[in-house]
Design a protein around this motif. Structure first.
Motif, PDB file in Angstrom:
ATOM      1  N   ILE A 291       0.844  -1.205   0.000  1.00 29.43           N
ATOM      2  CA  ILE A 291       0.000   0.000   0.000  1.00 29.43           C
ATOM      3  C   ILE A 291       0.874   1.247   0.000  1.00 29.43           C
ATOM      4  CG2 ILE A 291      -1.704   1.309   1.318  1.00 29.43           C
ATOM      5  CD1 ILE A 291      -2.813  -1.339   2.334  1.00 29.43           C
ATOM      6  N   ALA A 292       1.983   1.205   0.742  1.00 28.12           N
ATOM      7  CA  ALA A 292       2.880   2.364   0.817  1.00 28.12           C
ATOM      8  C   ALA A 292       3.477   2.694  -0.547  1.00 28.12           C
ATOM      9  CB  ALA A 292       3.983   2.103   1.839  1.00 28.12           C
ATOM     10  N   ILE A 293       3.893   1.668  -1.274  1.00 25.66           N
ATOM     11  CA  ILE A 293       4.493   1.939  -2.585  1.00 25.66           C
ATOM     12  C   ILE A 293       3.442   2.473  -3.564  1.00 25.66           C
ATOM     13  CG2 ILE A 293       4.208  -0.338  -3.663  1.00 25.66           C
ATOM     14  CD1 ILE A 293       7.072  -0.082  -4.677  1.00 25.66           C
ATOM     15  N   LEU A 294       2.202   1.994  -3.441  1.00 25.56           N
ATOM     16  CA  LEU A 294       1.126   2.495  -4.298  1.00 25.56           C
ATOM     17  C   LEU A 294       0.780   3.938  -3.951  1.00 25.56           C
ATOM     18  CD1 LEU A 294      -1.224  -0.633  -4.383  1.00 25.56           C
ATOM     19  CD2 LEU A 294       0.330   0.160  -6.173  1.00 25.56           C
ATOM     20  N   LEU A 295       0.775   4.251  -2.649  1.00 26.77           N
ATOM     21  CA  LEU A 295       0.521   5.636  -2.240  1.00 26.77           C
ATOM     22  C   LEU A 295       1.615   6.565  -2.745  1.00 26.77           C
ATOM     23  CD1 LEU A 295      -0.730   5.193   1.455  1.00 26.77           C
ATOM     24  CD2 LEU A 295      -2.089   5.829  -0.538  1.00 26.77           C
ATOM     25  N   GLY A 296       2.858   6.100  -2.698  1.00 29.37           N
ATOM     26  CA  GLY A 296       3.960   6.913  -3.207  1.00 29.37           C
ATOM     27  C   GLY A 296       3.816   7.199  -4.689  1.00 29.37           C
ATOM     28  N   MET A 297       3.430   6.188  -5.433  1.00 28.72           N
ATOM     29  CA  MET A 297       3.228   6.373  -6.875  1.00 28.72           C
ATOM     30  C   MET A 297       2.059   7.314  -7.141  1.00 28.72           C
ATOM     31  SD  MET A 297       3.827   2.437  -8.124  1.00 28.72           S
ATOM     32  CE  MET A 297       3.417   2.836  -9.817  1.00 28.72           C
ATOM     33  N   ALA A 298       0.989   7.174  -6.356  1.00 25.33           N
ATOM     34  CA  ALA A 298      -0.176   8.053  -6.527  1.00 25.33           C
ATOM     35  C   ALA A 298       0.182   9.497  -6.204  1.00 25.33           C
ATOM     36  CB  ALA A 298      -1.318   7.568  -5.630  1.00 25.33           C
ATOM     37  N   TRP A 299       0.972   9.693  -5.149  1.00 23.42           N
ATOM     38  CA  TRP A 299       1.396  11.048  -4.777  1.00 23.42           C
ATOM     39  C   TRP A 299       2.224  11.665  -5.898  1.00 23.42           C
ATOM     40  CZ3 TRP A 299       0.566  13.956  -0.232  1.00 23.42           C
ATOM     41  CH2 TRP A 299       1.308  15.137  -0.139  1.00 23.42           C
ATOM     42  N   ARG A 300       3.148  10.903  -6.442  1.00 22.69           N
ATOM     43  CA  ARG A 300       3.989  11.414  -7.526  1.00 22.69           C
ATOM     44  C   ARG A 300       3.140  11.808  -8.725  1.00 22.69           C
ATOM     45  NH1 ARG A 300       9.529  10.040  -9.836  1.00 22.69           N
ATOM     46  NH2 ARG A 300       9.319  10.430 -12.071  1.00 22.69           N
ATOM     47  N   ALA A 301       2.136  10.989  -9.047  1.00 20.82           N
ATOM     48  CA  ALA A 301       1.294  11.280 -10.202  1.00 20.82           C
ATOM     49  C   ALA A 301       0.418  12.512  -9.972  1.00 20.82           C
ATOM     50  CB  ALA A 301       0.423  10.065 -10.525  1.00 20.82           C
ATOM     51  N   ALA A 302      -0.065  12.683  -8.722  1.00 22.08           N
ATOM     52  CA  ALA A 302      -1.011  13.760  -8.446  1.00 22.08           C
ATOM     53  C   ALA A 302      -0.330  15.072  -8.073  1.00 22.08           C
ATOM     54  CB  ALA A 302      -1.953  13.336  -7.309  1.00 22.08           C
ATOM     55  N   ARG A 303       0.743  14.980  -7.265  1.00 17.30           N
ATOM     56  CA  ARG A 303       1.371  16.190  -6.728  1.00 17.30           C
ATOM     57  C   ARG A 303       2.780  16.430  -7.232  1.00 17.30           C
ATOM     58  NH1 ARG A 303      -0.880  17.748  -1.812  1.00 17.30           N
ATOM     59  NH2 ARG A 303       0.520  19.540  -2.040  1.00 17.30           N
ATOM     60  N   GLY A 304       3.421  15.387  -7.722  1.00 19.48           N
ATOM     61  CA  GLY A 304       4.815  15.523  -8.115  1.00 19.48           C
ATOM     62  C   GLY A 304       5.736  15.481  -6.908  1.00 19.48           C
ATOM     63  N   VAL A 305       7.028  15.520  -7.160  1.00 18.20           N
ATOM     64  CA  VAL A 305       8.032  15.479  -6.097  1.00 18.20           C
ATOM     65  C   VAL A 305       8.946  16.693  -6.245  1.00 18.20           C
ATOM     66  CG1 VAL A 305       9.977  14.195  -5.109  1.00 18.20           C
ATOM     67  CG2 VAL A 305       7.987  12.958  -5.994  1.00 18.20           C
ATOM     68  N   THR A 306       9.016  17.497  -5.197  1.00 18.16           N
ATOM     69  CA  THR A 306       9.859  18.685  -5.239  1.00 18.16           C
ATOM     70  C   THR A 306      11.325  18.313  -5.040  1.00 18.16           C
ATOM     71  OG1 THR A 306       9.638  19.080  -2.856  1.00 18.16           O
ATOM     72  CG2 THR A 306       7.978  20.070  -4.301  1.00 18.16           C
ATOM     73  N   ALA A 307      12.210  19.175  -5.492  1.00 18.43           N
ATOM     74  CA  ALA A 307      13.645  18.917  -5.368  1.00 18.43           C
ATOM     75  C   ALA A 307      14.067  18.818  -3.907  1.00 18.43           C
ATOM     76  CB  ALA A 307      14.432  20.024  -6.073  1.00 18.43           C
ATOM     77  N   GLY A 308      13.409  19.589  -3.042  1.00 18.31           N
ATOM     78  CA  GLY A 308      13.777  19.573  -1.630  1.00 18.31           C
ATOM     79  C   GLY A 308      13.460  18.264  -0.938  1.00 18.31           C
ATOM     80  N   ALA A 309      12.548  17.487  -1.505  1.00 21.26           N
ATOM     81  CA  ALA A 309      12.161  16.214  -0.882  1.00 21.26           C
ATOM     82  C   ALA A 309      13.027  15.055  -1.337  1.00 21.26           C
ATOM     83  CB  ALA A 309      10.694  15.908  -1.186  1.00 21.26           C
ATOM     84  N   VAL A 310      13.795  15.235  -2.399  1.00 17.83           N
ATOM     85  CA  VAL A 310      14.545  14.126  -2.991  1.00 17.83           C
ATOM     86  C   VAL A 310      15.555  13.497  -2.034  1.00 17.83           C
ATOM     87  CG1 VAL A 310      16.186  13.504  -4.805  1.00 17.83           C
ATOM     88  CG2 VAL A 310      14.170  14.878  -5.350  1.00 17.83           C
ATOM     89  N   PRO A 311      16.382  14.285  -1.301  1.00 15.92           N
ATOM     90  CA  PRO A 311      17.359  13.639  -0.405  1.00 15.92           C
ATOM     91  C   PRO A 311      16.712  12.727   0.638  1.00 15.92           C
ATOM     92  CG  PRO A 311      17.934  15.942  -0.723  1.00 15.92           C
ATOM     93  CD  PRO A 311      16.576  15.756  -1.316  1.00 15.92           C
ATOM     94  N   GLY A 312      15.641  13.201   1.251  1.00 13.37           N
ATOM     95  CA  GLY A 312      14.968  12.383   2.256  1.00 13.37           C
ATOM     96  C   GLY A 312      14.300  11.153   1.665  1.00 13.37           C
ATOM     97  N   ILE A 313      13.746  11.286   0.461  1.00 20.81           N
ATOM     98  CA  ILE A 313      13.126  10.149  -0.212  1.00 20.81           C
ATOM     99  C   ILE A 313      14.174   9.092  -0.537  1.00 20.81           C
ATOM    100  CG2 ILE A 313      11.964   9.430  -2.338  1.00 20.81           C
ATOM    101  CD1 ILE A 313      10.513  12.138  -2.291  1.00 20.81           C
TER     102      ILE A 313
END
Length: 331
Positions: free
Chosen positions: A35-57
């Motif tokens: 479920i977590a990996i699906l939520l991550g994919m859904a978040w990326r599709a809906a909101r995108g991923v900012t540059a500031g979040a990349v190191p923590g991800i």
């Protein structure tokens, strides 16, 4: 550490959401990691991923995954594996070898990329997402490859869980043998628990031990695959690969945690808390993988790998059923 905060909070929020959703009866079969990996994919599709979040991800997808795998060792009591008997251990080992060879062979035959084929085979044969993550680190798999393989294994495991519960009355197995069959062939621990539950507590106990026996075999299998991958990559001659294989600290940490738990050094309630923490960290890692996953990777690699995984899972179930029937005959 401030550069990691944004991404870590994002993966933590998705992981906690996944754990809540996993308590829903229907979704409990899927489990919080998937479920977590699906939520991550859904978040990326809906909101995108900012540059500031990349190191923590990225930190979640690499370091927290390995840390979670170490703590997951607190779930394994080596004494349970020993008490399961030589027959149960032999069946678990035979199923792992069969699943690895058949699923990987089918993947390569269908033209699936080698790393995705190996990850799908390991997730099917050993222990789902945990095996995909552990072996992915050994063969330097890309995050999108880990995400694709995890999704395939999760889909197959969920489908086979439903099938197992439907065909259980027609298999002609005692509750204990059905538990052994489920634990020795299904993908995730969540799948094993869901499939064995209808057969009663005896089946559930045997199923968990059989599944954890496969989990215990993750370490030597991952080491062997890492050695094989090193030889393939460097083109070394027979027998020289051991010299250059990087020893994975997290796999030895998993064994160490299992040993500590088996010796009773850590009280049972604390061991349970550490296991829950392990699943939280691994859920954060899976959320990170989902956030980094390219949806196009599923279109490029997923169909053929899913076909190979489906065929291989069917053959593994038939093979495992035959072994359980043979064990019943011998006994």
């Amino acid at each position: 550490m401030r550069k990691y905060v944004h991404g870590l909070l994002l993966t933590l929020g998705l992981a906690l959401t996944a754990q809540v959703l996993a308590r829903v009866p229907v979704l409990s079969i899927v489990g919080p990691l998937v479920i977590a990996i699906l939520l991550g994919m859904a978040w990326r599709a809906a909101r995108g991923v900012t540059a500031g979040a990349v190191p923590g991800i990225d930190f979640s997808g690499r370091i927290l995954l390995r840390t979670g795998l170490v703590l997951l060792g607190m779930r394994l009591h080596l004494g349970d594996v020993v008490q399961a008997g030589a027959g149960s251990v032999a069946i678990a080992l035979a199923d792992i070898v069969f699943g690895l060879l058949v699923v990987y062979g089918l993947c390569r035959w269908l033209g699936v990329e080698a790393r995705i084929g190996m990850l799908t085979a390991c997730g099917t044969a050993i222990c789902g997402a945990a095996a995909v993550g552990a072996v992915g680190s050994q063969i330097n798999a890309r995050q999108e490859e880990v995400a694709v393989s995890t999704g395939i294994v999760a889909l197959l495991g969920t489908g086979f869980t439903v099938v197992y519960t439907l065909v259980y009355p027609f298999l002609g197995l005692s509750s204990e043998l059905y538990g052994l069959f489920s634990g020795a062939t299904l993908h995730e621990i969540a799948h094993v628990l869901a499939a064995a539950a209808p057969a009663g507590s005896a089946a559930l106990d045997v199923a968990v031990v059989a599944k954890l026996t496969r989990v215990a075999l993750l370490v030597p299998v991952a080491l062997l695959i890492g050695w094989w991958a090193a030889r393939q990559e460097r083109g070394e001659q027979q027998g020289e690969g051991w010299k250059k294989v990087t020893l994975p600290w997290f796999l030895f940490g998993f064994l160490a945690a299992s040993g500590v738990h088996s010796l009773g050094i850590v009280p049972a309630d604390w061991a349970d808390r550490l296991v829950r923490l392990a699943y939280l960290l691994m859920a954060m890692a899976m959320a990170g993988l989902g956030l980094n996953a390219d949806p196009g990777a599923f279109r490029r690699h997923g169909t053929r790998a899913l076909t190979a995984g489906l065929a291989g899972s069917v053959l593994l179930s038939l093979f495992g059923y035959g072994l359980v029937r043979l064990l019943a005959y011998i006994q």
